[in-house]
Design a protein around this motif. Structure first.
Motif, mmCIF file in Angstrom:
data_model
loop_
_atom_site.group_PDB
_atom_site.id
_atom_site.type_symbol
_atom_site.label_atom_id
_atom_site.label_comp_id
_atom_site.label_asym_id
_atom_site.label_seq_id
_atom_site.Cartn_x
_atom_site.Cartn_y
_atom_site.Cartn_z
ATOM 1 N N GLY A 144 50.074 37.049 57.045
ATOM 2 C CA GLY A 144 49.497 35.693 57.432
ATOM 3 C C GLY A 144 49.264 35.289 56.141
ATOM 4 N N ARG A 145 48.793 36.015 55.233
ATOM 5 C CA ARG A 145 48.198 35.438 53.769
ATOM 6 C C ARG A 145 49.732 35.031 52.845
ATOM 7 N N THR A 146 49.456 34.384 52.334
ATOM 8 C CA THR A 146 50.279 33.387 51.624
ATOM 9 C C THR A 146 50.300 33.571 49.962
ATOM 10 N N PHE A 147 50.421 32.926 49.003
ATOM 11 C CA PHE A 147 51.827 33.132 47.869
ATOM 12 C C PHE A 147 49.480 33.091 47.295
ATOM 13 N N GLU A 148 49.182 32.511 47.501
ATOM 14 C CA GLU A 148 47.981 32.026 46.384
ATOM 15 C C GLU A 148 46.723 33.684 46.406
ATOM 16 N N ASN A 149 47.608 34.099 47.694
ATOM 17 C CA ASN A 149 46.828 35.174 47.518
ATOM 18 C C ASN A 149 47.820 36.361 47.033
ATOM 19 N N PHE A 150 48.496 36.422 46.164
ATOM 20 C CA PHE A 150 49.246 37.443 45.850
ATOM 21 C C PHE A 150 49.760 38.108 43.925
ATOM 22 N N ASP A 151 49.645 38.457 43.852
ATOM 23 C CA ASP A 151 50.369 39.262 41.824
ATOM 24 C C ASP A 151 51.216 39.259 42.023
ATOM 25 N N MET A 152 51.637 38.504 40.895
ATOM 26 C CA MET A 152 53.216 38.571 40.688
ATOM 27 C C MET A 152 53.799 39.196 39.643
ATOM 28 N N GLY A 153 54.605 39.644 39.783
ATOM 29 C CA GLY A 153 54.682 40.389 37.741
ATOM 30 C C GLY A 153 56.423 40.027 37.652
ATOM 31 N N TRP A 154 56.642 40.702 36.846
ATOM 32 C CA TRP A 154 57.576 40.289 35.832
ATOM 33 C C TRP A 154 58.127 41.599 35.598
ATOM 34 N N PHE A 155 59.628 42.320 35.709
ATOM 35 C CA PHE A 155 60.014 43.724 35.211
ATOM 36 C C PHE A 155 61.098 43.592 34.905
ATOM 37 N N ARG A 156 61.729 44.330 34.232
ATOM 38 C CA ARG A 156 62.987 44.481 33.785
ATOM 39 C C ARG A 156 63.951 46.243 33.836
ATOM 40 N N GLN A 157 64.564 46.172 33.817
ATOM 41 C CA GLN A 157 65.809 47.091 33.703
ATOM 42 C C GLN A 157 66.795 47.268 33.066
ATOM 43 N N PHE A 187 57.328 47.525 33.424
ATOM 44 C CA PHE A 187 56.227 46.356 33.906
ATOM 45 C C PHE A 187 56.335 45.417 32.610
ATOM 46 N N VAL A 188 57.106 44.492 33.329
ATOM 47 C CA VAL A 188 56.796 43.023 31.410
ATOM 48 C C VAL A 188 55.533 42.063 31.067
ATOM 49 N N ALA A 189 55.283 41.707 32.333
ATOM 50 C CA ALA A 189 54.057 40.600 32.088
ATOM 51 C C ALA A 189 53.603 40.537 33.342
ATOM 52 N N GLY A 190 52.172 40.075 33.671
ATOM 53 C CA GLY A 190 51.896 39.366 35.596
ATOM 54 C C GLY A 190 51.042 38.684 35.401
ATOM 55 N N ILE A 191 50.842 37.410 36.757
ATOM 56 C CA ILE A 191 49.667 37.310 36.565
ATOM 57 C C ILE A 191 49.043 37.446 38.243
ATOM 58 N N LYS A 192 47.785 37.620 37.921
ATOM 59 C CA LYS A 192 46.930 37.013 39.491
ATOM 60 C C LYS A 192 46.445 35.826 40.011
ATOM 61 N N TRP A 193 47.325 35.440 40.831
ATOM 62 C CA TRP A 193 46.881 34.427 41.421
ATOM 63 C C TRP A 193 45.506 33.615 41.496
ATOM 64 N N SER A 194 44.753 34.436 41.717
ATOM 65 C CA SER A 194 43.773 33.929 42.511
ATOM 66 C C SER A 194 42.665 33.245 41.166
#
Length: 130
Positions: free
Chosen positions: A31-44, A52-59
């Motif tokens: 039930g948890r939503t975006f506000e509880n996520f970590d988001m990361g950009w990756f590339r291949q 891993f390229v870059a990331g943000i901790k949403w909280s």
């Protein structure tokens, strides 16, 4: 179900800039939503593993970068749109890759290890010509 959608890739020349977008929607199984996520950009890149390229901790908005991209790439977010951006400046041919956005339920420590990310977009291709 969480859905992650990337956009913004394309064919550019060396030295150009490009901004990628990643939008997450829905809820995780608990039930948890975006506000509880970590988001990361990756590339291949072809023949290479996804990294891993870059990331943000949403909280709390903490931001993380791979050493190889510091100073050229900037990750940011738009809370109202549940969207994370990756601004890429001074692009180089070696930046050519499929860029993917991953999401994971946030824990105490941020990680750039892609196997810890449960939700992925389809990826967007970035090609930098010399």
């Amino acid at each position: 179900q969480v859905e992650v959608v990337e956009s913004g890739g394309g064919l550019v020349q060396a030295g150009d800039s490009l901004r990628l977008s990643c939008t997450a929607s829905g809820r995780a199984a608990n039930g948890r939503t975006f506000e509880n996520f970590d988001m990361g950009w990756f590339r291949q890149a072809p023949g290479k593993e996804r990294g891993f390229v870059a990331g943000i901790k949403w909280s709390d908005g903490s931001i993380y970068y791979a050493d190889s991209v510091k100073g050229r790439l900037t990750i940011s977010r738009d809370n109202a749109k549940n969207t994370v951006y990756l601004l890429m400046n001074s692009l180089k041919p070696e930046d050519t890759a499929t860029y993917s956005c991953g999401a994971r339920l946030s824990l105490c420590t941020f990680t750039g290890t892609n196997s810890y990310y449960a939700y992925w977009g389809q990826g967007t291709q970035v090609t930098v010509s010399s």
